[in-house]
Design a protein around this motif. Structure first.
Motif, PDB file in Angstrom:
ATOM      1  N   PHE A 137       1.024  -1.267   0.057  1.00 13.73           N
ATOM      2  CA  PHE A 137       0.017   0.111   0.097  1.00 13.73           C
ATOM      3  C   PHE A 137       0.800   1.166  -0.109  1.00 13.73           C
ATOM      4  N   ASP A 138       1.891   1.201   0.684  1.00 13.57           N
ATOM      5  CA  ASP A 138       2.844   2.297   0.689  1.00 13.57           C
ATOM      6  C   ASP A 138       3.541   2.747  -0.719  1.00 13.57           C
ATOM      7  N   ARG A 139       3.989   1.450  -1.378  1.00  8.19           N
ATOM      8  CA  ARG A 139       4.214   1.670  -2.864  1.00  8.19           C
ATOM      9  C   ARG A 139       3.250   2.149  -3.514  1.00  8.19           C
ATOM     10  N   TYR A 140       1.906   1.904  -3.401  1.00  3.72           N
ATOM     11  CA  TYR A 140       1.039   2.570  -4.293  1.00  3.72           C
ATOM     12  C   TYR A 140       0.742   3.926  -3.996  1.00  3.72           C
ATOM     13  N   LEU A 141       0.837   4.364  -2.834  1.00  5.42           N
ATOM     14  CA  LEU A 141       0.416   5.791  -2.611  1.00  5.42           C
ATOM     15  C   LEU A 141       1.813   6.493  -3.107  1.00  5.42           C
ATOM     16  N   ILE A 142       2.967   5.854  -2.959  1.00  2.00           N
ATOM     17  CA  ILE A 142       3.970   6.783  -3.371  1.00  2.00           C
ATOM     18  C   ILE A 142       4.038   6.888  -4.824  1.00  2.00           C
ATOM     19  N   GLY A 143       3.767   5.849  -5.623  1.00  7.01           N
ATOM     20  CA  GLY A 143       3.456   5.669  -6.940  1.00  7.01           C
ATOM     21  C   GLY A 143       2.682   6.844  -7.538  1.00  7.01           C
ATOM     22  N   GLU A 144       1.559   7.117  -6.673  1.00  7.85           N
ATOM     23  CA  GLU A 144       0.527   8.224  -7.062  1.00  7.85           C
ATOM     24  C   GLU A 144       0.918   9.251  -6.506  1.00  7.85           C
ATOM     25  N   GLY A 145       1.904   9.682  -5.744  1.00 15.00           N
ATOM     26  CA  GLY A 145       2.209  10.652  -5.272  1.00 15.00           C
ATOM     27  C   GLY A 145       1.423  11.289  -4.129  1.00 15.00           C
ATOM     28  N   GLY A 187      31.971   3.774  10.867  1.00 14.44           N
ATOM     29  CA  GLY A 187      33.199   4.654  10.662  1.00 14.44           C
ATOM     30  C   GLY A 187      33.313   5.333   9.230  1.00 14.44           C
ATOM     31  N   TRP A 188      31.938   5.837   8.691  1.00 12.89           N
ATOM     32  CA  TRP A 188      32.084   6.710   7.470  1.00 12.89           C
ATOM     33  C   TRP A 188      32.523   5.876   6.512  1.00 12.89           C
ATOM     34  N   GLU A 189      32.426   4.763   6.382  1.00  9.83           N
ATOM     35  CA  GLU A 189      32.903   3.683   5.320  1.00  9.83           C
ATOM     36  C   GLU A 189      31.826   3.034   4.479  1.00  9.83           C
ATOM     37  N   GLY A 190      31.384   3.691   3.265  1.00  8.27           N
ATOM     38  CA  GLY A 190      30.417   3.355   2.767  1.00  8.27           C
ATOM     39  C   GLY A 190      30.207   1.663   2.313  1.00  8.27           C
ATOM     40  N   SER A 191      31.333   1.229   1.949  1.00  6.75           N
ATOM     41  CA  SER A 191      31.304  -0.200   1.477  1.00  6.75           C
ATOM     42  C   SER A 191      30.416  -1.121   2.587  1.00  6.75           C
ATOM     43  N   LYS A 192      30.547  -0.619   3.639  1.00 13.15           N
ATOM     44  CA  LYS A 192      30.140  -1.730   4.735  1.00 13.15           C
ATOM     45  C   LYS A 192      28.576  -1.870   4.600  1.00 13.15           C
ATOM     46  N   HIS A 193      27.965  -0.679   4.025  1.00 13.83           N
ATOM     47  CA  HIS A 193      26.490  -0.695   4.021  1.00 13.83           C
ATOM     48  C   HIS A 193      25.981  -0.079   2.532  1.00 13.83           C
ATOM     49  N   ALA A 194      25.862  -0.764   1.761  1.00 13.70           N
ATOM     50  CA  ALA A 194      25.373  -0.580   0.355  1.00 13.70           C
ATOM     51  C   ALA A 194      23.681  -0.625   0.213  1.00 13.70           C
ATOM     52  N   LEU A 195      23.042   0.094  -0.065  1.00 18.10           N
ATOM     53  CA  LEU A 195      21.479   0.056  -0.050  1.00 18.10           C
ATOM     54  C   LEU A 195      20.907  -0.588  -1.179  1.00 18.10           C
ATOM     55  N   SER A 196      19.839  -1.000  -1.153  1.00 18.48           N
ATOM     56  CA  SER A 196      19.444  -2.005  -2.383  1.00 18.48           C
ATOM     57  C   SER A 196      18.154  -1.058  -2.885  1.00 18.48           C
ATOM     58  N   GLY A 197      18.122  -1.100  -4.307  1.00 12.53           N
ATOM     59  CA  GLY A 197      17.361  -0.131  -4.990  1.00 12.53           C
ATOM     60  C   GLY A 197      15.926  -0.747  -5.175  1.00 12.53           C
ATOM     61  N   SER A 198      14.999  -0.122  -5.721  1.00 12.00           N
ATOM     62  CA  SER A 198      13.591  -0.759  -6.147  1.00 12.00           C
ATOM     63  C   SER A 198      13.191  -0.053  -7.493  1.00 12.00           C
ATOM     64  N   GLU A 199      12.015  -0.672  -7.687  1.00 15.76           N
ATOM     65  CA  GLU A 199      11.334   0.007  -9.215  1.00 15.76           C
ATOM     66  C   GLU A 199      10.883   1.474  -8.962  1.00 15.76           C
TER      67      GLU A 199
END
Length: 759
Positions: A137-145, A187-199
């Motif tokens: 439902f979150d995704r639907y609302l976000i898609g609709e703005g 430690g401000w080291e980004g390689s430790k925590h890469a985020l995953s994207g979505s459609e």
């Protein structure tokens, strides 16, 4: 069992350069020797060995280290239940466990006998195995703005997953190639925590061990291949400028005590109630020791402002923008942290205390809201993922030529959603009572401050910004539907129709519109020497031709006392006595004119200096009787408006106003009547815009009896000459001004006399 991953894919995970780490990490179904199996993978750079625990069966299985950087994998027969927990043994790990973002395990130590003590094992959550915070439902609302509570999903959300505390980070960056989260927790080291994207273009990751108070940023590989660190667009708090990191914050910690106020507000009638607004810049209203630049904290400000508003009879304060902004000289109008109250005065909880305390003491809180533009600071919204994400890509639509700022793309669903959610955020989380929307005129017109060829017409060839109009309507509908009693006010300086008319009636839906025409005409008139005013009577009377076409608020705001204009007192003509008398005259005329009232700080004491954000009001002037007199006059005018329904009940209706005499231009005099609902005593207002005392001045009245003088701007208490009509006047039986009866009064010099019918 051989891994089915390529060395290249593993390397991308280790280097934090995989565009969708969740597609590899966590539990994934595979086929092994023709049978269904599950590959469980985790990147644990500070672990030497690891096991997996199937929460359903309790079975413990070892994981193989398939890369020395800390990439582990286990291939299990069949399928495993979701929500796996991993036991990690740090024996032999070189990293300091205090920096470990995956577990809370201690380093290997020795006991009193010198014997080696093995570190205990600890169940931890694999960030990549945590499901998305977004529901379907979150995704639907976000898609609709239309996700009006977007602030409960994106940004940094404190969560507990599988008994493990942490923070779920998410950000909208559809054109970024990769997104990492960096902060105190890694430690401000980004390689430790890469985020995953979505459609949807939303990147997210749960980080175990991240906590309230941690500073963080999103590190994006933008669409041009450049790494850039960005402040969280929905961050709830920020570092003290000039530092720019966001700060993990829990907005549920404050216990509110303003339930009585909130219940009454829902029934509050913005049309008929008195509204005397004190506009305040928190950074300069008052100063004190102990904080940078003498900034007071929100808690101290609340107590001081409540005391002052009670003394001055202001019903509301309007705060110049409180959202986080990097440059103090912008006064908050160039915002970066749209969801963060500025850290200059304390924490988000401190600002909650501020609003709560004001409410518990009967004072409403309005804030300036700036959806018209935002600055180009590289850590902010500008070119957020390398593209024109929040702004227009066409400079003719996307940049303000005057201010050097960027313009929101109101035609984009996600941008409208961001802004409307932000407006509702302040009403929801901080109990704000109203939003004054800055620079609405610049939003409504595509050619605002542009020459021919520098703007793009709308689809019909016109100059109106149709997308901005739709946005403002949607904003007002959302505010008024979800938060009854909350007001919205538009700073709109043109004759655009229906600004404060309901959306269902074709308007934009604002509660109030600032009456910039009244302000400009009145100041232009009052700036003239009295001898010249007779030829400019229309400057005063013109406002009543259109006074009831909108729900107007009369502003004498900060804009009238900056940029070389001088203070209001210094703008008044004449010698010293006339300057003070003219200012008293201006305020008295304003407070009796139809419309709600707003005055910027310092004006209530008649300060001499033009305002600047370093110095603030000249409080020392209150050592002088003349300035104390101005202050007392404003306090009394506020009280008179509150106590007399005829001065506030029908501010927006022609039934609440009646001219007695608008044509006496030779004497520069105005006489008019204010009326309320049935049973309200009518108010007679007599204004003399010359320094000549006019004795025996006959004024027609609609009712015979006693008219009590309840206010005289020339009173000695205010620094005047005490020419007036105390305690009042009885009618004489002589018709005048087309009224059946009349009174004879003394018109004070450069003064206003207010009379109330006593029967």
């Amino acid at each position: 069992m051989q891994t089915q991953l390529s060395l290249s894919a593993i390397g991308q995970i280790i280097n934090g350069q995989h565009e969708n780490p969740a597609s590899l990490l966590g539990a994934h179904p595979i086929s092994y020797q023709g049978e269904p199996a599950t590959a469980v993978r985790s990147y644990l750079p500070e672990a030497k060995s690891a096991w997996i625990m199937d929460n359903a069966s309790g079975q413990r299985r070892p994981m193989r280290q398939i890369h020395p950087a800390g990439f582990f994998e286990a291939i299990c027969e069949g399928t495993l239940e979701a929500g796996l927990a991993y036991e990690i043994d740090h024996n032999g790990a070189e990293a300091d466990a205090s920096h470990d973002a995956h577990s809370r395990i201690s380093n290997q130590t020795n006991n009193q006998n010198g014997e080696t003590v093995e570190p205990s094992k600890s169940n931890v959550i694999d960030p990549s195995a945590v499901p998305s915070i977004l529901t379907d439902f979150d995704r639907y609302l976000i898609g609709e703005g239309k996700h009006h509570q977007l602030y409960d999903r994106l940004g940094a959300q404190v969560r507990v997953v599988g008994g493990v505390e942490g923070v779920h980070f998410s950000v909208w960056a559809p054109n970024a190639r990769m997104v990492q989260i960096v902060g105190d927790f890694n430690g401000w080291e980004g390689s430790k925590h890469a985020l995953s994207g979505s459609e949807l273009g939303i990147w997210e990751l749960f980080v175990p061990g991240a906590k309230v108070g941690d500073k963080y940023k999103f590190r994006l590989l933008d669409q041009h291949g450049h790494w850039v660190d960005k402040t969280d667009p929905m961050g709830f708090a920020s570092e003290l400028p000039p530092l720019t990191a966001s700060v993990v914050t829990d907005l549920t910690v404050h216990t509110w005590g303003d339930s009585d106020w909130m219940e009454k507000r829902a029934e509050w009638n913005a049309m008929h109630e008195p509204m005397n607004v004190y506009e305040v810049h928190l950074g300069s209203w008052q100063k004190g020791p102990g904080r940078a630049h003498g900034w007071l904290d929100y808690r101290d400000l609340a107590k001081r402002l409540v005391d002052y508003c009670h003394r001055m009879n202001f019903t509301h304060v309007e705060l110049m923008p409180v959202n986080e902004h990097p440059f103090s000289g912008s006064w908050g109008y160039q915002a970066v942290g749209y969801f963060a109250p500025t850290s200059r005065h304390g924490s988000p909880e401190d600002f909650m205390f501020f609003v709560d305390y004001m409410h518990q003491n009967g004072i409403g809180v309005l804030i300036d809201w700036v959806p018209a533009h935002f600055p180009k600071d590289t850590h902010g919204l500008a070119k957020f993922d390398g593209s024109a994400l929040y702004e227009h890509s066409d400079i003719r639509q996307g940049e303000h030529p005057d201010w050097g700022t960027l313009i929101f793309n109101y035609g984009r669903n996600e941008v409208r959603n961001f802004l409307i959610a932000n407006a509702l955020f302040w009403l929801d989380k901080y109990h704000i009572d109203g939003l004054r929307v800055d620079a609405v005129a610049s939003m409504l017109y595509l050619d605002y401050s542009r020459e021919d060829g520098e703007w793009v017409p709308n689809q019909y060839g016109g100059r109106e910004n149709l997308e901005a109009m739709d946005f403002l309507r949607e904003f007002n509908v959302a505010v008024h539907e979800k938060y009854p009693g909350v007001v919205t006010a538009a700073e709109e300086s043109t004759a655009f129709p229906g600004v404060s008319r309901p959306v269902y009636d074709g308007g934009l839906g604002f509660t109030y519109k600032w009456n910039m025409g009244w302000m400009n005409d009145t100041l232009e008139y009052i700036h003239k020497e009295p001898i010249h005013r007779a030829h400019h009577q229309n400057d005063l009377t013109f406002s009543l031709i259109y006074a009831f076409t909108e729900n107007f608020m009369l502003p004498l705001s900060h804009d009238e006392v900056v940029h070389g204009k001088g203070s209001l007192l210094s703008q008044m003509p004449g010698d010293m006595w006339q300057k003070f008398a003219n200012l008293r005259l201006l305020y008295s005329y304003m407070w009796t004119h139809p419309g709600k009232k707003l005055l910027f700080m310092g004006g209530e004491m008649g300060q001499w200096n033009e305002w600047n954000d370093d110095d603030g009001p000249q409080w020392e002037l209150l050592d002088f009787d003349t300035h104390r007199g101005i202050q007392q006059l404003v306090a009394d005018l506020n009280k008179i408006v509150i106590e007399n329904p005829s001065l506030h009940q029908l501010d927006f209706s022609h039934e609440g106003f009646e001219w007695i005499d608008s044509m006496n231009w030779q004497d520069s005099a105005l006489v008019y009547m204010r009326k309320g609902l049935d049973g309200s005593a009518p108010i007679l207002v007599c204004c003399n815009f010359t320094p000549v005392v006019r004795e025996g001045y006959r004024v027609g009245v609609p009712q015979s009896g006693h008219w009590k003088e309840i206010f005289n701007s020339d009173s000695e208490a205010y620094g005047g000459t005490n020419m007036g009509n105390y305690p009042g006047c009885n009618t004489t039986g002589v018709s005048h001004h087309d009224r059946p009866d009349s009174i004879e009064i003394t018109m004070p010099p450069l003064g206003v006399s207010i009379m109330r019918f006593e029967g």
